[in-house]
Each structure stands twice: as structure tokens, then as C-alpha cells.
Enzyme design. Sequence first.
Site, PDB file in Angstrom:
ATOM      1  NE  ARG A  62      -2.641  -1.711   3.104  1.00 45.14           N
ATOM      2  CZ  ARG A  62      -2.561  -3.019   3.356  1.00 45.14           C
ATOM      3  NH1 ARG A  62      -3.020  -3.895   2.484  1.00 45.14           N
ATOM      4  NH2 ARG A  62      -2.038  -3.444   4.479  1.00 45.14           N
ATOM      5  CD  GLU A  99      -2.109  -4.502  14.400  1.00 45.72           C
ATOM      6  OE1 GLU A  99      -2.082  -3.952  13.283  1.00 45.72           O
ATOM      7  OE2 GLU A  99      -2.997  -4.309  15.241  1.00 45.72           O
TER       8      GLU A  99
END
Length: 175
Positions: A62, A99
Amino acid sequence: MMTIEDLKALVRDVPDFPQKGILFKDITTMLKDKEGLRLAAQLLCERYADKGITKVVGIESRGFIMGPIVAEKVGAGFVPMRKPGKLPANTVSESYTKEYGVDTIEVHVDAIDENDVVLLHDDLLATGGTMYAAYLLAKRFNPKKIYISFIAELEFLKGRELFPADVEIDALIKY
Ligand code: AMP
């Protein structure tokens, strides 16, 4: 006129993606909105217009969306930092914990040099593992300076604390 709050409202929350317990901040709903895309691009570019940036480094995947837009606008080149095995020529790499998993990123050995002022860009700062690896990788090239930019930051995860205090880190939207 659209505001930062409007921009924030265009980011969609997707619960339990890519796995249970993760609240995914989906920027595609902001990107598909012409005013949202325009404002995000404008704010990112304004911030770096007078910093002498020579290379914008986008983090897969992204970071490849706004990265080239910012690069073109500030008069810099664009460099992709990618997942292993994707870049065709000689690369250097760093591994990191994020994460939701462990990963490695790579960049071409000739992508950055010591005359560069580098802007590292990704869509979102979560735990910071991804960007910290990108930072360490960029630092190996000994550039003049490294700036870091995101569209969004999950402040409660304190990802910024991984970085030295003198590194300028910016995010348009904070959670
Ligand atoms: P981290 O290394 O934990 O800072 O994770 C950052 C990377 O994972 C970025 O490339 C993000 O696109 C993606 N990411 C991690 N957590 C989220 C989230 N909650 N929403 C959207 N993207 C995320």
C-alpha cells in the site's frame, strides 16, 4: 472544502481482517473518492515539498499507491521496497515482526545512495515493525536524511517509539 476529519471518515474499518482481533483500516474507500484522494495527495506533498527529497521509498503494497504520487509532485524518484523474491536485480534485505506475522523486505542495492534525502512511505503505522525494518534498510545506504510518512497511524500501538527521537515521522490521520 474537505477537512482531515472528512478524510478520516472515508477510511473504512474492517473487523477481523486479515485475522480475528485485527481492526483493519481500509484506505481503498478514501482512494476511490476523488476529493479524498486529492486531499490526501495534497497534504502529503505539501509537507515534503521543501525538504529536498530525492527518493520516495514506498513499502509494498500500500506504500506503492501514494508513494509515486508524492515522488512526482516533490520532484523525487520512486523506489519500491518489496517482499522477498519480487525484485529482479541484486537486493539487500531486513526481517521484522509486524502486528500479524513475521516478514522480510528487500530493496535493490543500487536504489539509494549517500547523496539522497529519503522519504519512506507506507499507508499505516501499526506496531512499527515494517517501517522500522525499512528504516534500518534505508540507513545502510547512509543517505543524507530519512523522513517517514504515513496516511494513518494507530497511536495506541506506540509504533513511533521504535525510532530515534530525531527522525521526523508524520501521519495525516491518527487513531
Ligand atoms: P506494523 O509493522 O505493525 O506497523 O504494520 C504495518 C503494516 O501492516 C502496514 O504495511 C499496514 O498496511 C499493515 N497493517 C497493520 N495493521 C493494520 C491495520 N490495523 N489496518 C490496516 N493495515 C494494517
